[in-house]
Design an enzyme around this catalytic site. Structure first.
Site, PDB file in Angstrom:
ATOM      1  N   ARG A   1      41.809 -26.395  84.660  1.00 25.15           N
ATOM      2  CA  ARG A   1      42.948 -25.487  84.200  1.00 25.15           C
ATOM      3  C   ARG A   1      44.405 -25.799  84.783  1.00 25.15           C
ATOM      4  O   ARG A   1      45.446 -25.435  84.202  1.00 25.15           O
ATOM      5  CB  ARG A   1      42.522 -24.078  84.574  1.00 25.15           C
ATOM      6  CG  ARG A   1      43.169 -22.878  83.826  1.00 25.15           C
ATOM      7  CD  ARG A   1      42.427 -21.858  83.665  1.00 25.15           C
ATOM      8  NE  ARG A   1      42.587 -20.671  84.888  1.00 25.15           N
ATOM      9  CZ  ARG A   1      41.767 -19.819  84.997  1.00 25.15           C
ATOM     10  NH1 ARG A   1      40.965 -19.267  84.019  1.00 25.15           N
ATOM     11  NH2 ARG A   1      41.985 -19.150  86.114  1.00 25.15           N
TER      12      ARG A   1
ATOM     13  N   LYS B   1      43.506 -30.277  96.350  1.00 30.38           N
ATOM     14  CA  LYS B   1      42.636 -29.956  97.533  1.00 30.38           C
ATOM     15  C   LYS B   1      41.488 -28.981  97.286  1.00 30.38           C
ATOM     16  O   LYS B   1      41.736 -27.506  96.836  1.00 30.38           O
ATOM     17  CB  LYS B   1      43.619 -29.574  98.408  1.00 30.38           C
ATOM     18  CG  LYS B   1      42.880 -29.422  99.875  1.00 30.38           C
ATOM     19  CD  LYS B   1      42.467 -27.882 100.302  1.00 30.38           C
ATOM     20  CE  LYS B   1      41.583 -28.090 101.097  1.00 30.38           C
ATOM     21  NZ  LYS B   1      40.385 -26.859 100.909  1.00 30.38           N
TER      22      LYS B   1
ATOM     23  N   GLU C   1      47.195 -17.651  91.259  1.00 28.54           N
ATOM     24  CA  GLU C   1      46.143 -16.946  90.317  1.00 28.54           C
ATOM     25  C   GLU C   1      45.215 -16.061  91.580  1.00 28.54           C
ATOM     26  O   GLU C   1      44.382 -17.061  92.159  1.00 28.54           O
ATOM     27  CB  GLU C   1      45.421 -17.757  89.549  1.00 28.54           C
ATOM     28  CG  GLU C   1      44.672 -17.053  88.613  1.00 28.54           C
ATOM     29  CD  GLU C   1      43.226 -16.784  88.870  1.00 28.54           C
ATOM     30  OE1 GLU C   1      43.119 -15.656  89.313  1.00 28.54           O
ATOM     31  OE2 GLU C   1      42.450 -17.584  88.669  1.00 28.54           O
TER      32      GLU C   1
ATOM     33  N   CYS D   1      37.492 -13.472  90.086  1.00 27.44           N
ATOM     34  CA  CYS D   1      38.801 -12.705  90.437  1.00 27.44           C
ATOM     35  C   CYS D   1      38.643 -11.555  89.202  1.00 27.44           C
ATOM     36  O   CYS D   1      39.548 -10.813  89.286  1.00 27.44           O
ATOM     37  CB  CYS D   1      39.891 -13.572  90.251  1.00 27.44           C
ATOM     38  SG  CYS D   1      40.037 -15.009  91.327  1.00 27.44           S
TER      39      CYS D   1
ATOM     40  N   GLU E   1      38.626  -6.434  96.885  1.00 31.33           N
ATOM     41  CA  GLU E   1      37.878  -7.268  95.837  1.00 31.33           C
ATOM     42  C   GLU E   1      36.558  -7.500  96.536  1.00 31.33           C
ATOM     43  O   GLU E   1      36.312  -8.224  97.410  1.00 31.33           O
ATOM     44  CB  GLU E   1      38.624  -8.501  95.645  1.00 31.33           C
ATOM     45  CG  GLU E   1      38.326  -9.331  94.245  1.00 31.33           C
ATOM     46  CD  GLU E   1      39.257 -10.497  94.374  1.00 31.33           C
ATOM     47  OE1 GLU E   1      39.649 -11.245  95.142  1.00 31.33           O
ATOM     48  OE2 GLU E   1      39.373 -11.188  92.997  1.00 31.33           O
TER      49      GLU E   1
END
Ligand code: SIN
Length: 522
Positions: A204, A219, A294, A328, A425
């Site tokens: 992406r 990385k 993101e 996510c 999260e």
């Protein structure tokens, strides 16, 4: 600058020894055999790369240090890869910098052709790539195959998009002048990618970056470097020139600092935690780099009384349990209106109970392990906090009998926004159900978070779909659908979930600079 020291290093896996101790003997026999057969096969196919890639050459770390890559389902050692740092990263940056000139000067259609070839090679090797993903990341093989298709779709999309970087002519303000806007690649990109989609998140970023003429130093996560290296090998085979796509592995803080400090790196793109994203953003300030982030989500999934219950259960299950809850965009809080709460909780829990947990290489498994022990401990902490504050365990709620990094698919009832399970999260297979009365209350609970990545709602009312999706402070909204990511739509968050968009026609803008050119005295 020691800005990223510690922060990027991440948690380390417990020793292989400790993890193997937890493995049941029957399971260990089968999976070890499966994995070592698979590793031999991958080695024969030439896709098992265990060195970094700098300037088109496969290299070890300069001081010979290595780091283990382990299978999260079994704890077994898959490979040793270089533990690189500052020097290797600086060399990778130099190589990306010197390749930028030639790569960016190729025609867009030539870059597109090479990306198209890369896409074809990714698909031609989809089985091997999926095996690598399952081995090092843990997701079930079928889901890993889905990730290969998903990752490859970004390369295909941006292969085509390379030719569509249109420029503008602005109506002039003076008759002897012509005003143009041209778009140019930003330059060398530092891309830091996570372990939950070892191929998808690289594709992406690399897809749009390479399409418009940028070069990269990638990385990947220290947990999942093998997929990244295999993808990079296929990029070389596809004609992406040496130096255009470099991969450095190892010391996250040193690599991060080297990328941030370099004036040759003009852009940082990152997928991962909000905490690290903030450090990268701050660290980019000194050299004023372009940044795309993101970051973490806290997705609400709102089920209204007027929802089709089968659609809502299926969609919520997909939104919650994809990749064992480690995305996510996973539903983090499931808000259910009081009129449908009991019926939904029952039907949903029945579906969750059927999810087969195990090693992702085994037939029928749909829930793999979590990435490491620390992830399991976090889930345990959140569940404990929720029950201590009045939530009840409807299903699961503890480590799976398989041991290791397996956690039972879990449903928690009567959760609320004060509980950590609704504030942090989760990144694990825990579904928390919250009860609400009105549409306004649902919107208010849903927006009561600093995150703003994905949200879902289930309703059969068209006016409500519009009202609620517009009121939700999120970058992506799924209506009656739990899986909404695609290469053709923009992916990205608002508030502290990030900056910029990935995928779609908007995704390439993140790698372009706009230049105004004024022709005078015509
Ligand atoms: C992520 O979890 O960061 C990506 C999820 C997706 O692309 O759907």
């Amino acid at each position: 600058m020691a800005l990223l020291r510690v922060a990027l290093t991440g948690c380390h896996l417990p020793s292989t020894y400790c993890r193997l101790r937890l493995l049941l003997p029957r399971q260990m026999g089968t999976t070890t055999r499966q994995s070592s057969d698979t590793i031999s096969r991958l080695r024969e196919s030439g896709l098992l790369k265990t060195q970094g890639l700098i300037g088109g050459k496969w290299v070890d770390s300069y001081d010979g240090k290595t780091i283990k890559v382990e299978n999260p389902a079994t704890g077994e050692l898959l490979a040793n890869v270089p533990f690189m740092g500052k020097k290797e990263t600086e060399d990778a940056i130099s190589s990306a910098y010197s390749t930028f000139n030639s790569w960016s000067k190729l025609s867009a259609s030539e870059r597109g052709k090479r990306l198209r070839k890369w896409y074809e090679l990714l698909l031609a090797h989809k089985d091997d790539l999926a095996l690598l993903i399952t081995l090092e990341q843990g997701k079930p093989l079928k889901e890993a195959l889905g990730e290969v298709a998903y990752g490859a779709s970004f390369i295909e999309f941006f292969a085509e998009e390379a030719k569509r970087v249109y420029c503008d002519i602005i109506p002039t303000t003076q008759n002897d002048r012509r005003l143009l806007v041209i778009k140019q690649p930003v330059g060398v990109v530092g891309a830091i990618t996570p372990w939950n989609f070892p191929l998808g998140m690289i594709a992406r970023k690399a897809g749009p970056a390479l399409a418009c003429g940028c070069t990269l130093v990638v990385k990947p996560s220290e947990y999942t470097p093998l997929t990244a290296l295999a993808a990079a090998e296929l990029a070389l085979q596809a004609g992406i020139p040496p130096g255009a796509l470099n991969v450095v592995l190892g010391n996250a803080s040193e690599i991060g600092d080297a990328l941030l400090e370099s004036t040759q790196v003009r852009k940082i793109t990152f997928t991962g935690s909000t905490a690290v994203g903030k450090k990268l953003m701050a660290g980019s300030a000194n050299t004023v780099k372009k940044v795309s982030l993101e970051l973490g989500g806290n997705a609400p999934c709102i089920v209204f009384d007027d929802a089709d219950i089968d659609v809502a259960v299926k969609g919520t299950l997909a939104a919650k349990f994809r990749n064992s809850g480690q995305t996510c965009v996973c539903a983090n809080r499931i808000l259910v209106q009081e009129g449908i709460y009991d019926k939904f909780a029952k039907a949903f829990s029945e579906s969750v109970q059927k999810l087969q947990v195990g090693n992702g290489l085994e037939e029928g498994v749909v829930q793999g392990p979590l990435i490491n022990e620390t992830a399991v401990e976090k889930v345990e902490r959140l569940v404990k906090d929720a029950t201590s504050k009045g939530a009840n365990i409807v299903l699961g709620g503890k480590r799976h009998s398989l041991g290791m990094t397996f956690y039972e698919p879990t449903v928690i009832g009567n959760a609320n926004n004060e509980m950590l399970v609704c504030r942090e999260e989760i990144f694990g297979p825990v579904a928390s159900l919250l009860r609400f009365k009105t549409e306004e209350e649902a919107i208010s609970i849903a927006n009561d978070t600093n995150a703003g990545l994905a949200a879902y709602l289930f309703t059969q009312s068209i006016p409500r779909s519009w009202r609620v999706s517009e009121a939700l402070e999120y970058g992506l909204v799924g209506i009656n659908e739990g899986l909404i990511s695609t290469e053709v739509a923009p992916f990205g968050g608002v508030k502290q979930s990030g900056l910029g968009r990935e995928g779609s026609k908007y995704g390439i803008d993140e790698y372009l600079e706009i230049k105004y050119v004024c022709f005078g005295n015509i």
